[in-house]
Scaffold this active site. Structure first.
Site, PDB file in Angstrom:
ATOM      1  N   LYS A  60       0.845  -1.191   0.000  1.00  0.00           N
ATOM      2  CA  LYS A  60       0.000   0.000   0.000  1.00  0.00           C
ATOM      3  C   LYS A  60       0.879   1.239   0.000  1.00  0.00           C
ATOM      4  O   LYS A  60       1.866   1.299   0.717  1.00  0.00           O
ATOM      5  CB  LYS A  60      -0.896  -0.008   1.250  1.00  0.00           C
TER       6      LYS A  60
ATOM      7  N   ARG B 138     -25.767  -2.821   6.921  1.00  0.00           N
ATOM      8  CA  ARG B 138     -25.474  -4.259   6.875  1.00  0.00           C
ATOM      9  C   ARG B 138     -26.012  -5.011   8.086  1.00  0.00           C
ATOM     10  O   ARG B 138     -26.056  -6.230   8.102  1.00  0.00           O
ATOM     11  CB  ARG B 138     -23.944  -4.473   6.817  1.00  0.00           C
TER      12      ARG B 138
ATOM     13  N   GLU C   9     -19.978  -5.940   9.917  1.00  0.00           N
ATOM     14  CA  GLU C   9     -20.984  -5.215  10.696  1.00  0.00           C
ATOM     15  C   GLU C   9     -22.055  -6.142  11.271  1.00  0.00           C
ATOM     16  O   GLU C   9     -22.619  -5.867  12.327  1.00  0.00           O
ATOM     17  CB  GLU C   9     -21.642  -4.125   9.848  1.00  0.00           C
TER      18      GLU C   9
END
Lengths: 624, 624
Positions: B290, B402, B374
């Site tokens: 990243k 969610r 979630e």
């Protein structure tokens, strides 16, 4: 009872008042008890209806659990929960079993309000690992060394929530125990790669034994045997992983035990004791046979998953329903697919429940059972739709709740066309609060680009499906109730918009769905009582067409009866719009508030004020 | 361009008009292009703000994908989608990158409405496999042999939906390709067992190579080598599984390729070509870094995940916000936990986003980052709560969608106490329609046993949190916006119920949340324009207290302004109740309708009629 006194004594199930008494019994006594429990289960469910096959499969496992652990201090969390009848029998609810699923009596699912032995509510699938982990973490924080055990079937493992739980439980600093109750099929035959993986596990020898064989073979291998073994033990390469970690569950951080014969009490107790002795997350793979001990249920566990009353000797169900909204839906969808190659049927493990067996007969290549994975079902369908297919996701209203975010994010934002067959919409009856289909209307109408229909008979349902597939865009839901079409009204002028019966009264009664039949009967009674009413029945319930408001505005009194939750209901939206347009008459709405407990559908409708008699009373009371 | 002509030619990024032109370039030319793309990314994001680290990590992967596959006929589905900038550059949107995330310009996420190369909408995590599978199945049914590729990070793999997709994709009769973009952290550091598992894979040698080594070793092993090898190849036991299936992904039915160096173009192309040549589901594990190529982003990819404008040379952000609702929330929660051992903080991969870094500093043992999960977060919290803990789940409004079913089924039915910190509630700005926090109010108020607060400043938010933890029961949500408290009104008489400013006018303005500040300013302007108004600000927005109705009923005109979706809004509920109680005055409500596109928060509020100026206009227009 002392162990010495009872070792050879025949123990009656009725004598077991608390699960701790099981600890004193020998394996043969426990086996005998299991036989008695099976008889009770078969006898009881034949009279009350309920879940049979899953309970017959879990008898030994439940007895072993209660004989090894100290419930309720140790916590058992039953996934889905329809396999918990033996647990109920052993925890002081034997006598109550005959009132199972009746109004005000014991539930067909674990319910903390019912017993301290029921540590977490269940009904929906795949929740047990997450709930058990929360309990286990809290116990650890509280300095309590008792165990938390999640019992979960292979079917429930197809749900993403189970995996989220597994991903967190495996690395947790707890003594959580996950028991996989593997019986090869949950409701319909299991689907997906995991199912295939687990079925490989079922047939293989115990993993630990196999690992020993490899090591012993290498010990006997001259020259290179020892170096290979040493290399395996010390290396950080894949070889070590392959030998030391043979199951996905070990990859997730669990100590793995199994496979264990789920109908062998001693083997089960041994496995549970091993897991109990470990001070880390453990995973036990238990093989069971659904319907075990009752031939008709073993042979057709799908049919005996959830069943009404039946005759024990023959296994014949008491009443066979010739048709249902589900079966008519499946047949119509199949008929349409005959001439339209774009139509696909998607289900989340409810092929039979949603009537799609009729679709698979001729359109197997366009039938997708995705497992208990309602989130995936919606996003997958959106993908199909994007490429020109016409996906229809048939799903129980209660389980559609799992797809809320996917409906918004993956379907609605792009205004993708998706048809939802919302089965078991409205009050469902004896399964109670976890299974009611009362949130679909309020949930779906918060989402842009949604059209909703609520037909009042089979013919209308077929019209709505056609409309949803070929005329509408975006998300189009057709909601219909559990069971058969019992409507008695005359089927004239059926359409997908609304039916208006104008008798030039100053009172208008509005409704939709199956309770239209109740409303018509209420209107008849009111007429007899000299209170003539007009009637407006919606078929497309959202968005509400402009004509509805124009018609309604002319009335002095309006009554809106609705088989849905109240907050955010169609009647609420109707009310907002009507008053914003300056309506000055009276508007009374009746919808469902709070969770609806188990009872027959008609009893629940009555309680909610949605039966014909209550409607009459409401109108008379409010107008006078 | 012919390959022979350009093999040694320096190719400028600007010359690439269509991704197919990449096919003619050599690896060194492609590498050079990657360098140019990196410069564009850094330069561009430093001016527009946006996602940087994830895009820098995916440059070579994206270039390799477009050089091997034939987009848009082959379909790439980007999971989450914040790594798709290079994809946008290569598909004709290079010039538009400078307007990224601006109103009416190109989105920071893939958007089918924007380009035919964006095959599926994204923004929320873990959807790509399901969407790609739907696309792949439909293409197969249409007789189209093109490929569908899902690109998904290891962070997104912690979400259950990804697993549901995997379970169905692995056994599918398609040529779907799943690319795991493994970079060890998604937003916060990755959590869970899967993360650990994948990081083992990162360091190990290629699986195929290792398998060869074993086979060769056995070939060289005298006497027992051959029998073991034969036994392995023919047996159906675990040994075969261990040697032939070394990864979980193979267990799921995929052909496994990798790990591949995600910054080596040739290696990536080779792996993609292999997957393309297979006529079955394939899984490629790609390792990336990243922030690759920009030191500040490599060193702190968390900070550079989503960033505002910054100075390229130093990496310093343009404006540092000293405080935010999120950070104040995290600090207050941490302060309360100092004297209450029961308080637990739960997050779904948003430790920094929800300000919980302040909590972890001193309460690490009661901090739970569950991954992008979630559903699990809510059910796990319910388990904690059942055992006496006080869990607080801090989550972005948009992602809370969610958890709808878990909130109903695992929390509300049993009236379990759970506090929700609903962050990024309301309009969020430049991330656009997939990230707006506009559904929480309408969603949560369909559920029984829910209390909701919407504070208008930091102080009120702290009061609400205290109230939620210690006075209320059931599900208690406190919703607060993205960013800082910019309120300028005088903070007197703050409370958790409501604030009423009575000037004896006949017009009442009602609102809640941060736009209270706009409303006060509107009231000032209206006063100047000789239209004096009274003001009612709700802090507890649901249920609405009886006093609110009593106060409101006395007014001739009421205006309700609300930063939430309209259907099922608080103003809708207010309207229903007020009229059912016979209110005869006028009521005008203004809330958000339809999806809100990307723009600054203030521009979006203006468009929705929720800025001070629009409020003034609305009142004057409706009354006159």
């Amino acid at each position: 009872m002392k162990k010495s006194d009872i070792n050879n004594k025949y123990v009656l199930l009725e004598e077991i008042k608390l699960p701790e008494e099981l600890k004193n019994l020998s394996a043969s006594q426990l086996n005998n008890l299991c036989g008695q429990i099976r008889n009770v289960l078969i006898d009881s469910v034949s009279k009350t209806g309920g879940h049979l096959a899953s309970n017959l499969g879990a008898v030994e496992l439940t007895v072993a659990l209660h004989s090894v652990f100290d419930t309720p201090k140790d916590k058992i969390v039953w996934d889905v929960g329809h396999q918990s009848y033996t647990h109920k029998i052993l925890t002081g609810r034997l006598e109550k079993l005959s009132t199972l699923r009746q109004e005000g009596r014991i539930s067909g699912f674990p319910k903390p309000k019912e017993s301290e032995y029921d540590s977490f509510i269940s009904g929906h699938s795949s929740t047990s690992i997450s709930a058990a982990l929360g309990i286990a973490v809290a116990m650890k924080k509280n300095g309590d060394n008792h165990h938390t055990i999640a019992v979960i079937g292979d079917g429930a493992f197809t749900g993403g929530l189970a995996y989220e739980g597994l991903n967190n439980a495996g690395k947790s600093d707890t003594n959580i125990i996950i028991i996989l109750n593997y019986n090869e099929m949950s409701i319909s035959k299991n689907v997906g790669a995991l199912s295939k993986y687990l079925s490989t596990m079922r047939t293989k020898q115990s993993y630990l034994k196999t690992k020993n064989i490899i090591e012993k073979t290498l010990d006997r291998t001259p020259i290179l045997g020892k170096p290979i073994k040493t290399a395996i033990k010390s290396s950080k390469t894949v070889i070590k992983n392959m030998l030391l970690h043979s199951t996905m569950f070990e990859d997730f951080g669990f100590a793995f035990i199994g496979p264990v014969d789920g109908h062998n009490i001693s083997e089960l107790q041994e496995a549970l004791q091993s897991a109990k002795a470990m001070n880390k997350p453990a995973f036990i793979h238990v093989n069971t046979i659904k319907g075990k001990g009752y031939a008709p249920a073993e042979e057709n566990s799908g049919e005996y998953h959830s069943i009404g009353k039946f005759e024990i000797a023959t296994g014949n169900p008491d009443v066979v329903s010739a048709d249902s909204y589900s079966s008519e839906w499946g047949k119509e969808l199949s008929r349409l697919a005959d001439s339209d190659a774009r139509i696909c049927a998607v289900t989340a493990a409810m092929k039979y429940g949603t009537g799609l067996q009729y679709f698979t007969e001729t359109h197997k290549d366009k039938f997708f059972d995705v497992g208990i994975a309602e989130q995936h079902a919606v996003t997958f369908s959106a993908g199909l739709s994007k490429m020109g297919m016409l996906p229809v996701f048939s799903v129980y209203s209660s389980f559609l709740q799992r797809s809320y975010d996917q409906l918004i994010h993956d379907v609605s934002i792009d205004n993708t066309h998706l048809v939802l067959g919302i089965d078991r919409a409205g009050i469902v009856g004896e399964d109670g609060e976890t299974h009611q289909g009362l949130f679909d209307v309020t949930m779906l109408t918060t989402i842009p680009n949604v059209t909703l229909y609520s037909p009042s008979c089979y013919e209308e349902m077929r019209m709505c499906l056609n409309q949803a597939l070929y005329k509408d865009t975006g998300i189009v839901g057709v909601r219909y109730p559990r069971g058969s079409d019992n409507s008695t009204y005359e089927k004239t002028n059926l359409n997908i918009d609304y039916t208006y019966i104008n008798n030039n009264s100053e009172t208008l009664l509005i409704t939709y769905g199956r309770i239209y039949n109740n409303l018509l009967s209420a209107a008849e009674t009111l007429k007899e009582k000299a209170r003539k009413c007009d009637v407006l029945k919606l078929t497309r319930i959202f968005p509400i067409s402009e004509e509805i408001f124009q018609i309604s505005k002319t009335y002095k009194h309006i009554f809106f009866f609705e088989e849905s939750m109240k907050n955010g209901s169609i009647s609420d939206k109707f009310s907002v719009k009507l008053f914003s347009e300056g309506y000055k008459g009276s508007l009374f709405t009746r919808a469902v508030e709070g969770f609806v407990q188990q009872a027959t559908v008609s009893a629940s409708l009555k309680k909610a004020g949605l039966d014909s008699e209550s409607m009459v009373e409401t109108v008379l009371q409010e107008i006078n």
